[in-house]
Design a protein around this motif. Structure first.
Motif: not given
Length: 616
Positions: A14-30
């Motif tokens: 679950k931590y890994v899934e959330k981490l992947v989502e957060a990193r993709l958000y940081a790349i694409n949006e931030k």
């Protein structure tokens, strides 16, 4: 999204899934190409605190990146409950670098109860793969398609050559190879193609030797001389033969994909790319990109982005300048003559050429407009033009100071503020009278002073109709002028003098004109008695009240030095005011005579409150 299998000692999926989502958000949006995501666990409130932040590197290299990862022990955070957390509370700390040209993310992670760093490669679909090999220069190319830092790789390669006296070849990215060998060995006569071997890009390869930088026409500000000065003398002295081999077809391919992604119009012909935004263009050479990448230690995409930025800014700055010139010089014509922009004054035929691509300092466009106006309007006589297109002359009229606030759009007009009065400028062509707008001045390339000069030239052409009364009040002679625009004679002393001459009065060389109303002006000597003036005002206001005149409060006075008389004055008698129709009570109205058809007899109607005439 794909999550790899986790061992019993690994982080919960679950931590890994959330981490992947957060990193993709940081790349694409931030847009955090370099960023950190750290999750802290608070033992007081059992709350997980995730921090997302960008990373900034003065010089990005593998060493600087790993140094940042090792600094996880200095990470702190304050929980929402107020508890201060440190590295001992970290669940996972991830430090990442995103390679946009290949769409891959290098991730270095430290998890709870572990001091070892795990490396992963993630694509834009969220698929992660653990990297088992040691992260070094060559493995970075194998794993990500190019090295972490071009400059760091150059330094590493030249240092190895200098220490071991061996040939070194490194792949930077696809189509980009650097090579070096000691200059005092038998290998010195070996061709670069033989040295590079299987990494040779092919027939479109371009070889750039660092020793040739001094022969280049372009001066590179941040060449290898600045970021690896320790090897400059070895390269110049021939002790190290360093070269970059770059595939020009790969450069062309990257340029095309970048231009399509940015939706920029372009044409490519042989070695040249032309960016077009009509009527302006900018060109650059693929060889310039290759030389920039080789001498400055840049990736191909970095060198391409810099060249594109320069070319696009060149086009947009020229386009912006043309918009400014067309806005501020609307009456002028513009034409491109090669790379030069020609500005033409159609009224005189005068023209001047400027370089639209030249860098203009802040505020320089306004100065350029002023210089063009001065140079292209020499010997040009200002001539106002009516809205209908015919030549016109300038009129001035006086309004109360309240006119500015009470008149819609007044601040867009050309006017002069005086004490208790506003002088408004208008044009007249014989059929139309229009107020002069500030945009008209820009179109005519004129200032208010030009309007004043044009007005002076037409003084003898202006016809003024007034009713005038002159009388002696006490020992003072006072002249009164009445009309709906009587105060307009106060716009110029020549009109005051012209009215006095028309009335055959001599009040000296200096007089005062006072307008208690817009429709009434009194002219008298400076030394006139105040009681005489008051008596004249009362009498003249009574006369004005008996005439068909408006009653507009003004209270404007001015002193005039009289010299020449101008203007054509017609002394007239204004019509007397018509008496008001009596308002009879309904029962006192005279009876109407009704004919057999039921219609009123002619002449038997009456006026209603709208003052309409009776129907016949």
């Amino acid at each position: 999204m794909t999550v790899p299998e986790q061992g019993k000692d690994s982080l919960h999926p679950k931590y890994v899934e959330k981490l992947v989502e957060a990193r993709l958000y940081a790349i694409n949006e931030k847009k955090h190409n370099d960023g950190a995501i750290i999750t802290f666990f608070c033992p007081r409130c059992s709350h997980n605190n995730t921090v997302m932040k960008p990373l900034f590197f003065h010089t990005l290299s593998l060493d600087s990146f790993l140094h940042t990862v090792s600094g996880y022990r200095f990470e702190t955070h304050t929980c929402v409950c107020g508890n201060k957390l440190n590295y001992k509370n970290i669940v996972i700390a991830q430090y990442s670098h995103f390679f946009p040209d290949v769409g891959l993310d290098l991730e270095a992670e430290v998890t709870a109860d572990s001091e070892f760093v795990a490396f992963y490669r993630m694509d834009m679909h969220g698929t992660r793969e653990a990297l088992q090999n040691i992260i070094d220069f060559r493995y970075m190319y194998d794993a990500f398609g190019h090295v972490f830092s071009v400059r760091e790789t150059w330094k590493r390669m030249l240092s190895t050559v200098k220490e071991t006296k061996s040939i070194q070849v490194y792949n930077i990215e696809k189509g980009y190879v650097i090579a070096a060998l000691p200059g005092d060995t038998p290998h010195a006569n070996v061709s670069t193609r033989e040295i590079v071997g299987p990494s040779w890009p092919g027939s479109s390869a371009v070889v750039i030797k660092l020793i040739e930088i001094d022969n280049e026409k372009e001066q590179f500000k941040d060449s290898f001389k600045e970021w690896m000065p320790e090897f400059v003398e070895d390269i110049r002295g021939g002790r190290i033969d360093a070269s970059a081999v770059i595939d020009s077809q790969m450069v062309k391919k990257l340029v095309e994909s970048t231009l399509k992604r940015e939706d920029i119009d372009y044409t490519i012909k042989e070695d040249t790319c032309r960016i077009t935004k009509k009527p302006f263009t900018a060109t650059f050479s693929f060889k310039d990109i290759i030389r920039s990448a080789a001498y400055r230690g840049k990736t191909l995409q970095e060198a391409i982005d810099e060249k594109l930025d320069i070319a696009v800014n060149r086009v947009y700055s020229a386009e912006s300048l043309l918009k400014v010139l067309r806005r501020d010089l609307p009456a002028y014509d513009f034409a491109l003559d090669g790379d030069m922009l020609e500005i033409i004054n159609p009224r005189t035929g005068e023209s001047q050429k400027i370089d639209p691509y030249a860098q203009i300092p802040k505020g320089g466009a306004r100065s350029l407009v002023s210089e063009l106006q001065d140079s292209l309007s020499k010997n040009e006589k200002f001539q106002p033009v009516c809205k209908c297109g015919r030549q016109a002359f300038i009129l001035k009229s006086i309004e109360p100071s309240s006119w500015l606030k009470s008149t819609p759009g007044a601040f867009d007009l050309v006017y002069e503020e005086r004490e208790n009065a506003i002088v408004v400028y208008s044009t007249a062509c014989g059929e139309h009278v229009n107020p002069v707008r500030k945009t008209d001045l820009a179109e005519w390339l004129a200032e208010r002073k030009d309007l004043d000069d044009a007005f002076e030239q037409e003084l003898d052409s202006l016809r003024i109709n007034v009713e005038a009364h002159a009388g002696k009040f006490g020992n003072d002679i006072i002249l009164g002028a009445l009309s709906n625009n009587a105060c307009d004679i106060m716009v110029h002393p020549a009109f005051v003098k012209g009215l006095l001459d028309a009335m055959k009065l001599n009040l000296g060389d200096r007089v005062i004109a006072y307008a208690p109303l817009k429709e009434l002006v009194l002219i008298y000597r400076e030394d006139s008695d105040i009681n005489s003036l008051n008596a004249a005002v009362v009498q003249l206001q009574d006369i004005a009240a008996s005439k068909e005149l408006r009653q507009t409060m003004l209270d404007y006075a001015a002193v005039f030095d009289l010299t020449e008389a101008h203007g054509i004055f017609n002394i007239i008698d204004l019509p007397d005011k018509q008496p008001e129709v009596e308002d009879y009570p309904i029962e006192e109205l005279p009876p109407q005579e009704i004919d057999e058809s039921g219609d009123s007899q002619p002449g038997q109607g009456h006026y209603d409150i709208s003052d309409e005439k009776p129907s016949p």
